[in-house]
Design a protein around this motif. Structure first.
Motif, mmCIF file in Angstrom:
data_model
loop_
_atom_site.group_PDB
_atom_site.id
_atom_site.type_symbol
_atom_site.label_atom_id
_atom_site.label_comp_id
_atom_site.label_asym_id
_atom_site.label_seq_id
_atom_site.Cartn_x
_atom_site.Cartn_y
_atom_site.Cartn_z
ATOM 1 N N VAL A 304 -4.789 12.847 -0.562
ATOM 2 C CA VAL A 304 -4.133 12.069 -1.609
ATOM 3 C C VAL A 304 -5.237 11.404 -2.416
ATOM 4 C CG1 VAL A 304 -2.607 10.117 -2.098
ATOM 5 C CG2 VAL A 304 -2.051 11.683 -0.236
ATOM 6 N N ILE A 305 -5.197 11.581 -3.740
ATOM 7 C CA ILE A 305 -6.206 10.950 -4.583
ATOM 8 C C ILE A 305 -5.615 9.666 -5.147
ATOM 9 C CG2 ILE A 305 -7.856 11.303 -6.474
ATOM 10 C CD1 ILE A 305 -7.955 13.525 -4.303
ATOM 11 N N GLY A 306 -6.174 8.552 -4.757
ATOM 12 C CA GLY A 306 -5.676 7.254 -5.236
ATOM 13 C C GLY A 306 -4.948 6.505 -4.123
ATOM 14 N N GLY A 307 -5.325 5.251 -3.941
ATOM 15 C CA GLY A 307 -4.724 4.455 -2.860
ATOM 16 C C GLY A 307 -3.894 3.292 -3.374
ATOM 17 N N GLY A 308 -3.386 3.410 -4.614
ATOM 18 C CA GLY A 308 -2.503 2.370 -5.169
ATOM 19 C C GLY A 308 -1.120 2.467 -4.522
ATOM 20 N N THR A 309 -0.137 1.843 -5.178
ATOM 21 C CA THR A 309 1.208 1.816 -4.591
ATOM 22 C C THR A 309 1.733 3.228 -4.317
ATOM 23 O OG1 THR A 309 1.562 -0.134 -5.929
ATOM 24 C CG2 THR A 309 3.510 0.856 -4.934
ATOM 25 N N MET A 310 1.613 4.123 -5.311
ATOM 26 C CA MET A 310 2.153 5.475 -5.128
ATOM 27 C C MET A 310 1.333 6.248 -4.111
ATOM 28 S SD MET A 310 4.892 5.750 -6.625
ATOM 29 C CE MET A 310 5.414 7.396 -6.264
ATOM 30 N N GLY A 311 0.014 6.217 -4.263
ATOM 31 C CA GLY A 311 -0.863 6.972 -3.356
ATOM 32 C C GLY A 311 -0.654 6.538 -1.910
ATOM 33 N N ALA A 312 -0.553 5.232 -1.693
ATOM 34 C CA ALA A 312 -0.380 4.737 -0.325
ATOM 35 C C ALA A 312 1.001 5.139 0.207
ATOM 36 C CB ALA A 312 -0.539 3.221 -0.299
ATOM 37 N N GLY A 313 2.033 5.053 -0.641
ATOM 38 C CA GLY A 313 3.384 5.441 -0.201
ATOM 39 C C GLY A 313 3.441 6.915 0.175
ATOM 40 N N ILE A 314 2.795 7.763 -0.630
ATOM 41 C CA ILE A 314 2.785 9.202 -0.334
ATOM 42 C C ILE A 314 2.018 9.434 0.977
ATOM 43 C CG2 ILE A 314 1.939 11.451 -1.128
ATOM 44 C CD1 ILE A 314 2.300 10.314 -4.053
ATOM 45 N N THR A 315 0.909 8.713 1.149
ATOM 46 C CA THR A 315 0.114 8.850 2.375
ATOM 47 C C THR A 315 0.964 8.489 3.593
ATOM 48 O OG1 THR A 315 -1.879 8.319 1.144
ATOM 49 C CG2 THR A 315 -1.989 8.033 3.530
ATOM 50 N N ARG A 330 -12.379 5.797 -5.616
ATOM 51 C CA ARG A 330 -13.663 5.957 -6.312
ATOM 52 C C ARG A 330 -14.796 5.143 -5.695
ATOM 53 N NH1 ARG A 330 -10.401 3.461 -10.723
ATOM 54 N NH2 ARG A 330 -10.297 1.405 -9.853
ATOM 55 N N ASP A 331 -14.510 4.040 -4.987
ATOM 56 C CA ASP A 331 -15.595 3.266 -4.376
ATOM 57 C C ASP A 331 -15.109 2.605 -3.089
ATOM 58 O OD1 ASP A 331 -14.111 1.014 -5.162
ATOM 59 O OD2 ASP A 331 -15.069 1.072 -7.152
ATOM 60 N N ALA A 332 -16.061 1.988 -2.386
ATOM 61 C CA ALA A 332 -15.772 1.436 -1.061
ATOM 62 C C ALA A 332 -14.682 0.371 -1.127
ATOM 63 C CB ALA A 332 -17.051 0.842 -0.461
ATOM 64 N N GLU A 333 -14.740 -0.444 -2.176
ATOM 65 C CA GLU A 333 -13.759 -1.515 -2.298
ATOM 66 C C GLU A 333 -12.343 -0.930 -2.486
ATOM 67 O OE1 GLU A 333 -12.958 -4.931 -5.521
ATOM 68 O OE2 GLU A 333 -15.063 -4.317 -5.326
ATOM 69 N N SER A 334 -12.253 0.093 -3.333
ATOM 70 C CA SER A 334 -10.939 0.694 -3.598
ATOM 71 C C SER A 334 -10.392 1.395 -2.354
ATOM 72 C CB SER A 334 -11.011 1.714 -4.731
ATOM 73 O OG SER A 334 -11.635 1.151 -5.840
ATOM 74 N N ILE A 335 -11.274 2.040 -1.608
ATOM 75 C CA ILE A 335 -10.761 2.740 -0.416
ATOM 76 C C ILE A 335 -10.309 1.720 0.630
ATOM 77 C CG2 ILE A 335 -12.941 3.173 0.874
ATOM 78 C CD1 ILE A 335 -10.067 5.640 0.366
ATOM 79 N N ALA A 336 -10.982 0.594 0.687
ATOM 80 C CA ALA A 336 -10.550 -0.460 1.626
ATOM 81 C C ALA A 336 -9.162 -0.961 1.219
ATOM 82 C CB ALA A 336 -11.555 -1.611 1.625
ATOM 83 N N ARG A 337 -8.962 -1.101 -0.108
ATOM 84 C CA ARG A 337 -7.660 -1.558 -0.591
ATOM 85 C C ARG A 337 -6.574 -0.507 -0.305
ATOM 86 N NH1 ARG A 337 -9.173 -3.382 -5.553
ATOM 87 N NH2 ARG A 337 -8.759 -1.344 -6.441
ATOM 88 N N GLY A 338 -6.952 0.768 -0.494
ATOM 89 C CA GLY A 338 -6.009 1.867 -0.226
ATOM 90 C C GLY A 338 -5.585 1.872 1.232
ATOM 91 N N ASN A 341 -3.276 -0.945 1.904
ATOM 92 C CA ASN A 341 -1.919 -0.665 1.405
ATOM 93 C C ASN A 341 -1.114 0.163 2.407
ATOM 94 O OD1 ASN A 341 -2.212 -2.057 -0.977
ATOM 95 N ND2 ASN A 341 -2.829 -0.259 -2.186
ATOM 96 N N VAL A 342 -1.807 1.108 3.050
ATOM 97 C CA VAL A 342 -1.140 1.946 4.053
ATOM 98 C C VAL A 342 -0.815 1.108 5.289
ATOM 99 C CG1 VAL A 342 -1.459 3.914 5.626
ATOM 100 C CG2 VAL A 342 -2.222 4.074 3.242
ATOM 101 N N GLU A 343 -1.801 0.354 5.747
ATOM 102 C CA GLU A 343 -1.607 -0.426 6.983
ATOM 103 C C GLU A 343 -0.499 -1.468 6.818
ATOM 104 O OE1 GLU A 343 -4.639 -1.495 9.607
ATOM 105 O OE2 GLU A 343 -6.194 -0.365 8.549
ATOM 106 N N LYS A 344 -0.381 -1.994 5.584
ATOM 107 C CA LYS A 344 0.637 -3.021 5.314
ATOM 108 C C LYS A 344 2.046 -2.524 5.684
ATOM 109 C CE LYS A 344 1.284 -4.217 1.009
ATOM 110 N NZ LYS A 344 0.755 -4.488 -0.321
ATOM 111 N N VAL A 345 2.285 -1.243 5.404
ATOM 112 C CA VAL A 345 3.606 -0.674 5.708
ATOM 113 C C VAL A 345 3.846 -0.705 7.222
ATOM 114 C CG1 VAL A 345 5.007 1.428 5.628
ATOM 115 C CG2 VAL A 345 3.574 0.813 3.670
ATOM 116 N N TYR A 346 2.816 -0.269 7.977
ATOM 117 C CA TYR A 346 2.997 -0.213 9.435
ATOM 118 C C TYR A 346 3.022 -1.620 10.048
ATOM 119 C CZ TYR A 346 2.455 4.731 8.736
ATOM 120 O OH TYR A 346 2.663 6.014 8.299
ATOM 121 N N ASP A 347 2.247 -2.539 9.468
ATOM 122 C CA ASP A 347 2.270 -3.916 9.983
ATOM 123 C C ASP A 347 3.657 -4.526 9.782
ATOM 124 O OD1 ASP A 347 -0.311 -3.715 10.821
ATOM 125 O OD2 ASP A 347 -1.189 -4.592 8.995
ATOM 126 N N GLY A 348 4.289 -4.164 8.655
ATOM 127 C CA GLY A 348 5.650 -4.639 8.393
ATOM 128 C C GLY A 348 6.612 -4.133 9.470
#
Ligand code: 3H9
Length: 705
Positions: A304-315, A330-338, A341-348
């Motif tokens: 999946v390219i992109g870790g925003g709301t859509m990218g994380a949801g698809i992941t 594109r960079d370390a900070e963005s991948i950490a955010r991505g 975003n994924v972990e947030k779903v499972y933590d919920g």
């Protein structure tokens, strides 16, 4: 002694003194007229043969019996009826045992309930899901299930439409025993012979007394109050409760005819037509021309390219399906955010007690984050979910073209950009496809599979295979601005704006739409999604908008104040202290008034019915255009899009089915009438006109050539 045969769909065989009756009506052993006749003959045979001591009922193939043959509903009934067959079976002098190894649903479970003993194998699935089809159990289910499993459990089973497992059925008393294995005949014969040896009595469900009637009636009162609150105009749930009340208060002989009458009432209701259309439509929608031409490519790994709301949801959707996913940012900070975003779903889920920390760790073990495109060289399918800008997307596809292995499927999650242009920008347009997920992508069921001009059929088949793996409902769409769903949405949203400017408040419109059966009205949806999204789209389209077309500026005025909906605490509604349910805002009404005054519009009143006529006419007319242009394959594809992506009330079948039920001539007349005010907006679709001229409906276009 073994004797073979009777009708082709019901076989009988004598095993010692046991008549083995096998229902053999693929694919799911539905109780069509031939099965009912076959069962009746088998029961009569048992009663008339002194050598036969017991009857064993089994299903061939995967199912025991999946219920009545749904395709027979709406046609003239053919005897014998199922209640007739079951009456004879239950009251007869021979022991009847059902051995359930797969789905025993609806009429299928009712057959088992009329048997004297029930055995389940581990793969059994039991339920009374008639409510999902706008019906109620019509062959004794509402009378027998409460006697066997208790009033509350039985009513909840019927109201939820849920399937329960063999173990749950045993616990609730719905079955008498669970046996190991997968062969119902073998396990069933062992059980029958045991019952015969023990001289087990013929135990008729009708003779079981409901223990504490006063308590049962109180439980029903509570269920009725809860159901009335959430039934949103649905007819059959309250009827189910009424029938169970009869089961409590009356002997079975008196309860059965009342159940039958209520069942026939449901059968006649348009809700049944809508819900059964939805049942078949969601099964038809996967039947696409490309599947005939090719099978899917191998699909075991995903990027999946992109870790925003859509990218994380698809992941999350892919991880949940057991697929390993590499996420590129594109960079370390963005991948950490991505990743966050994924972990947030499972933590919920952990917070709600629906997942353990170990469960999360096992899922996250399939996740890899990376900033290097070279890391996805070996994956089978890539989904791009970056910023919605054609140049940004083309740059990503250039990288994919450089690194991905030959034969990798390259998908874009764009919601409106020209996928043909993206495909043509790289060296392998045959591998490029659109996968339009809906937000939140791990929850929303709809997946528009957007098919560009040069894509090869096996890529389309792979996309449908992905949808199956992700448990999504796929709809095949052609390339255009907004594909099927958002393109039609744009038009009926415009109709809602016109109604607002002409006199109805946004709150009246939302109420009318909810009254029709939607969970929310269009202005509530705008507030939920964020008003800024639509505002950006309107600005993007401003340059190409027809200067003569009517344009309502109310939403722009609202956005100019920074009122973007729930996330900013106000939009069309007020959300004090983060409230999720909005309150009407007098300042918004003042904006609407000011816009009307500016345009010299004298407001008039609209009834909810008038609002819905316009709203639906706009939706249906654009649906017809989408069909006419081949963007949707069939009317049912549009229905499924709206049922699964836009909250369209399922009991109305979808917009095109609804149009058929209202009558296309009525819809066309409405459009022609509205066109007198605004001929530019209300242009009858040529397909709608043609169908009316030919006396046909949309359903006539539902079969693929
Ligand atoms: C009822 O019983 C009323 C009674 O109370 C009163 C009587 C008086 N009839 O889903 P699948 C077709 S109401 C006709 O893809 P799966 C289906 O269209 C009924 N056809 O397979 C498909 O056809 P195609 C209450 C039926 O393995 C094919 O079978 N029962 C029926 O994913 C395979 O189906 C229900 O509501 C039917 N009853 O799932 C149960 N059922 O290949 C409805 C299926 O041409 N059925 N077909 O596309 C199901 O829930 C699932 O089909 C089942 C199998 C779980 C059984």
């Amino acid at each position: 002694m073994n004797s073979e045969a009777s009708t082709p769909v019901v076989h009988t065989r004598l095993d010692g003194s046991v008549l083995v009756v096998t229902i053999d009506n693929p694919p799911v052993n539905a109780l069509g007229v031939a099965v009912r006749s076959g069962l009746l003959q088998a029961v009569e045979l048992a009663h008339n043969s002194p050598d036969i001591q017991a009857v064993l009922l089994v299903g061939k193939g995967k199912a025991f019996i999946a219920g009545a043959d749904i395709r027979e509903f709406g046609k003239p009934p053919m005897p014998p009826s199922l209640p007739q067959v079951l009456e004879l079976m239950e009251t007869g002098s021979k022991l009847v045992v059902a051995a359930i190894h797969g789905p025993a649903l609806g009429g299928g479970l009712e057959v088992a309930l009329a048997a004297h003993y029930r055995l389940a194998l581990p793969a059994a699935k039991l339920g009374l899901p008639e409510v999902n089809l706008g019906l109620l159990p019509g062959a004794g289910g509402t009378q027998r299930a409460p006697r066997v499993m208790g009033v509350k459990a039985a009513t909840e089973l019927m109201l939820s439409g849920k399937h329960i497992s063999a173990a749950e059925a045993l616990e609730s008393g719905l079955v008498d025993r669970v046996a190991e294995g997968s062969d119902p005949e073998q396990a069933g014969l062992a059980y029958v012979n045991e019952l015969l040896a023990a001289k087990a009595p013929i135990r008729r469900t009708r003779d079981i007394a409901i223990a504490d009637k006063a308590a049962a009636l109180a439980e029903l009162d509570a269920l009725q109050a809860a159901t009335a609150k959430k039934a949103r105009g649905l007819f059959s749930p309250l009827k189910i409760i009424e029938c169970v009340r009869h089961a409590v208060e009356l002997p079975l002989e008196e309860g059965l005819p009342r159940e039958r009458a209520a069942f026939l009432e449901c059968l006649e209701s348009p809700q049944r037509t809508g819900l059964i259309h939805a049942f078949f439509a969601e099964r038809e929608v996967v039947k696409i021309p490309e599947a005939k031409a090719a099978g899917p490519r191998a699909l075991n790994t995903l990027a999946v390219i992109g870790g925003g709301t859509m990218g994380a949801g698809i992941t999350v959707a892919a991880l949940d399906a057991g697929l390993p996913v590499i996420m590129i940012e594109r960079d370390a900070e963005s991948i950490a955010r991505g990743r966050a975003n994924v972990e947030k779903v499972y933590d919920g889920l952990i917070a709600k007690g629906r997942l353990t920390a170990e469960g999360k760790a096992a899922i996250m073990a399939r996740y890899t984050g990376s900033t290097r495109y070279d890391d996805i060289a070996a994956v089978d399918l890539v989904i791009e979910a970056v910023f919605e800008d054609i140049d940004v997307k083309k740059a990503v596809f250039k990288e994919l073209d450089r690194v991905c292995k030959p034969g990798a499927v390259l998908a874009t999650n764009t919601s409106y950009l020209d996928i043909n242009a993206i495909a043509d920008s790289i060296s392998r347009p045959q591998d490029v496809i659109g996968l339009h997920f809906f937000s939140p992508a791990n929850i929303m069921k709809l997946l528009e599979i957007v098919v560009p001009a040069k894509v090869s059929p096996d890529v389309v088949a792979t996309a449908f295979d992905l949808a199956r793996k992700l448990k999504k409902v796929p709809v095949r769409a052609g390339v255009c601005d907004g594909f099927i769903g958002n393109r039609i949405l744009a038009v009926y949203k415009q109709a809602a704006d016109y109604i607002m400017e002409d006199g109805a408040s946004p709150y009246e419109i939302d109420e009318a739409v909810r009254g029709f059966g939607y969970p929310m009205g269009p202005f509530q949806v705008t507030d939920l999604a964020g008003g800024d999204i639509g505002w950006a789209t309107r600005k993007r389209k401003a340059a190409t908008r027809d200067p003569n077309a009517r344009y309502v500026e109310v939403a722009d005025r609202v956005c100019e104040r920074g009122w973007f909906g729930q996330k900013t605490g106000r939009g069309f509604y007020l959300y004090p202290q983060g409230a999720r349910v909005g309150q009407p805002d007098p300042e918004v009404l003042a904006i609407v008034d000011a816009e009307r005054a500016r345009k010299g519009i004298t407001p008039r009143t609209f009834t909810p019915e008038e609002i819905m006529r316009r709203y639906m006419a706009a939706m249906i007319n654009e649906g017809a255009n989408v069909l006419n242009e081949g963007i949707a394959l069939r009317p049912l594809d549009i229905d499924v899009t709206f049922l699964y992506g836009y909250g369209f009330p399922r009991h109305r079948g979808g917009p095109m089915k609804y149009a058929d039920m209202v009558g296309l001539e009525t819809i066309l007349n409405d459009i022609t009438t509205f066109a007198q005010e605004d001929p530019l907006f209300w242009k009858p679709s040529p397909l709608l006109v043609k169908l009316v001229q030919e006396g046909k409906n949309f359903d006539s276009l539902n079969t693929l050539a």
